[in-house]
Design an enzyme around this catalytic site. Structure first.
Site, PDB file in Angstrom:
ATOM      1  N   GLU B  44      38.600  33.564  37.930  1.00  0.00           N
ATOM      2  CA  GLU B  44      39.778  34.119  37.260  1.00  0.00           C
ATOM      3  C   GLU B  44      40.669  32.991  36.713  1.00  0.00           C
ATOM      4  O   GLU B  44      40.975  32.042  37.427  1.00  0.00           O
ATOM      5  CB  GLU B  44      40.576  34.957  38.272  1.00  0.00           C
ATOM      6  CG  GLU B  44      41.748  35.727  37.670  1.00  0.00           C
ATOM      7  CD  GLU B  44      42.530  36.509  38.724  1.00  0.00           C
ATOM      8  OE1 GLU B  44      42.340  36.249  39.934  1.00  0.00           O
ATOM      9  OE2 GLU B  44      43.332  37.382  38.343  1.00  0.00           O
ATOM     10  N   LYS B 117      42.796  43.562  33.380  1.00  0.00           N
ATOM     11  CA  LYS B 117      42.984  43.840  34.804  1.00  0.00           C
ATOM     12  C   LYS B 117      43.861  45.076  35.002  1.00  0.00           C
ATOM     13  O   LYS B 117      45.007  45.107  34.532  1.00  0.00           O
ATOM     14  CB  LYS B 117      43.615  42.609  35.466  1.00  0.00           C
ATOM     15  CG  LYS B 117      43.690  42.627  36.972  1.00  0.00           C
ATOM     16  CD  LYS B 117      44.194  41.244  37.460  1.00  0.00           C
ATOM     17  CE  LYS B 117      44.206  41.105  38.959  1.00  0.00           C
ATOM     18  NZ  LYS B 117      44.532  39.688  39.356  1.00  0.00           N
ATOM     19  N   CYS B 154      39.758  40.302  40.434  1.00  0.00           N
ATOM     20  CA  CYS B 154      40.492  39.979  41.653  1.00  0.00           C
ATOM     21  C   CYS B 154      41.109  41.176  42.390  1.00  0.00           C
ATOM     22  O   CYS B 154      40.398  41.871  43.096  1.00  0.00           O
ATOM     23  CB  CYS B 154      41.532  38.905  41.358  1.00  0.00           C
ATOM     24  SG  CYS B 154      42.039  38.005  42.852  1.00  0.00           S
TER      25      CYS B 154
END
Lengths: 299, 299
Positions: B44, B117, B154
Site C-alpha cells: 500500500e 479503498k 489494508c
C-alpha cells in the site's frame, strides 16, 4: 475484571441411546456448574448419534417438540443449578416438518426461546437437507442476566454473515453447538487442514465482531448406520474451544476425549477490543446490498 | 496442475523519497518477473512513507492522478516484463479530494482500472480519514488472462463483507496491498495477538469464499513526521503472505526484511475446495438484508 461470565463447555460422546445421552448431559452440566459455570453449552444434537450420516425416515422418530420433554428436563436442571443451558435438539414442528434447533433454558426465567439452524449442509455423511428444513426465525440473541447470548449451529460457523448479523443484534458471545469430524479415510491427508480452516473461521468471527466465540463439538467415532465398510463413519474432532474478541484461543479441549471445562470471560474486553479496532464504525453499509445476491454475475 | 498463475509478492521498505521508492519498486518487479511472476503486487502507498501517521496538509502534494505519471511508468514496465502489476497509489481526484487507490496495469492491455479503498481507518498513527475520501467505485474484480483479480486495500482486510462481495464477483485471488504495523510500545504486550488476528481474518476470507488471498505489507520502522518522542512511529510487520482456498498459508515473508517471492497457484484448487465445502450454495440470501444496517437495535 469488571463484568464477567463463567462459561461451561461440555464436549461429549453420544451413543445410540437417547436416555443414556440425556443422563450423560445432565451429569456433565452438574459437573460444569460445580466448577462455577453460569452458562453451559452442549454439543449439537447431543441426544443421539449423528443420524444424518444416512438418510432414513426411521430417524424422524427421534424428533420432539421444542419446547417439549427435553427442554422441560433441562429447564428444571437449569433452575436447580442456577445456570443457563444451551441445548441443541431435533425439533418436530409438524409431522413431516423438522428443524435443527437450539433452545435456551434459563434457571430463573425458564425456556427463553429457540434458534433454528439457518444454514443446512448436505455433503457425504452430512445429509442434513433430508432431515431439516432451513430455519425461519432469523438470527437470534437471548438476553440473560449473565450476558447476551448469540446462538448459531455448526454449518453456520462457515458464514461470516451469520456471525455478523448475530453480533449486530448485540451478542456478547456466539455459541456454536457442533457435530463435525473427519471421514477416517481423509484424516491423514486433509485432517489438519480441515480442522485448521474450521478453527480459523470462528476465530475470525470473534475478531471481525469483537465478541467471544464458544464452539462445542462432540467427540469419538460413530459408525454410519448403513454399515457400508468398517471405515465408514465419522471421527468427530472434539477440540471444542473458546476464543476472545482479540481472536486468541482462551481454551481448547482434546481431540479424543469427553471433557468439561469452565472459563471466565471478562465481558469488558469486548468494548476494550472494539475501541482498539472500531470495525463497526467503518462498515460501508451503503455498499453491502449485493450480499443478498447468490452471485454477482458479470454484466 | 491445471490452470496456474505465478504470483509475485513485493515486500518493501519505503523511504521519504518517492523517486527512490519508485526505483526500488521497479527493481523488485523486475526481480519478481525474473522469478517467473505473472501478477505482481506492491504494498500500500509504496511511493512514500506512511504519511498518515500525522495529519499534515503538506502531504497532499504526494498525490497524483490515477491513471497518471506512476501508472504510466508501471504500465510500461508491465508491458516490458509481460506481467500484471497491482500498484497502490495516493490519488488526487480533484483539488481537496483524495482517495487511497489501487491501479491494475496489464502488460498486454495497459491500465485496466482502479479500486478505491472502501473502508477507511482512523486510529492513533493511522489518520486516514483526514487524507482519503471513502471509495465510491464499489468492490472490483479485474479480469486478466492469468486470473480474475480482486483488489482490496489494508483496512478492508477486517471486513468479511468486502471479501465476500469481491469473491461473489468472481475473484480467484483477493489482493490486499497493506501498511500495518505495531506501535513499538505495544509490541511486547499485544504484538503477537495483533498480528495473529490480522492473519487469521484473511485466512478466514480464503476459507469462507474458497479463493486465494495475497496480502502484501511494507516492512521496517518509520518515525512519525511530528517526531514526538524517539519511540514514536510504526514498526511495520512485514510478513506478507499467500493463503490457499483451504485456508492454509502457502508462503509468508519475514518480519524484518525486504523480500520478493513468487508462488505458483493452481486455480483449479478453487473449484476443488468449493466442491468439498459448498458454502456459496447454502447462503441464506433471504435473511441477510440487515447486513446493510449499522447495528440492529433492540425493538
Amino acid at each position: 475484571m469488571g463484568k464477567t461470565v463463567k462459561v461451561g463447555v461440555v464436549q461429549m460422546q453420544c451413543s445410540d441411546d437417547p436416555a443414556e445421552n440425556l443422563e450423560n448431559a445432565v451429569r456433565k452440566c452438574r459437573e460444569a456448574a460445580a466448577l462455577g459455570a453460569q452458562v453451559i453449552c452442549l454439543p449439537e444434537l447431543f441426544l443421539s448419534r449423528y443420524f444424518c450420516q444416512t438418510e432414513d425416515a426411521e430417524f424422524f422418530k427421534l424428533a420432539e417438540s421444542v419446547p417439549g420433554p427435553t427442554t422441560e428436563r433441562m429447564e428444571a436442571l437449569a433452575a436447580e443449578l442456577g445456570v443457563v443451558i444451551i441445548a441443541s435438539l431435533f425439533e418436530e414442528r409438524a409431522p413431516g416438518l423438522y428443524h435443527n434447533t437450539t433452545a435456551v433454558l434459563d434457571g430463573k426465567h425458564g425456556y427463553v426461546g429457540k434458534y433454528r439452524k439457518m444454514h443446512i449442509p448436505d455433503d457425504p455423511r452430512y445429509y442434513e437437507k433430508y432431515y431439516f428444513a432451513p430455519g425461519d426465525l432469523g438470527f437470534k440473541v437471548f438476553q440473560t442476566e449473565h450476558a447476551n447470548l448469540g446462538v448459531l449451529i455448526c454449518w453456520d460457523q462457515w458464514y461470516p454473515e451469520a456471525a455478523r448479523l448475530t453480533a449486530l443484534k448485540g451478542a456478547d458471545i456466539l455459541f456454536y453447538p457442533t457435530a463435525i469430524g473427519w471421514h477416517p479415510s481423509e484424516r491423514e491427508a486433509y485432517g489438519a487442514q480441515q480442522h485448521g480452516a474450521w478453527e480459523v473461521s470462528q476465530r475470525a468471527h470473534a475478531v471481525a465482531n469483537g465478541c467471544f466465540v464458544v464452539s462445542v463439538n462432540r467427540v469419538g467415532f460413530e459408525p454410519a448406520a448403513d454399515g457400508q465398510g468398517a471405515e465408514e463413519g465419522i471421527k468427530f474432532w472434539g477440540q471444542s474451544f473458546v476464543v476472545g474478541p482479540d481472536g486468541a484461543i482462551v481454551q481448547r479441549a482434546s481431540v479424543d476425549n469427553e471433557e468439561v471445562f469452565v472459563v471466565t470471560l471478562n465481558l469488558e474486553q469486548i468494548a476494550e477490543i472494539r475501541h482498539g479496532w472500531p470495525f463497526f464504525r467503518d462498515r460501508r453499509i451503503d455498499a453491502y446490498e449485493n450480499i443478498t445476491r447468490r452471485y454477482i454475475d458479470a454484466e
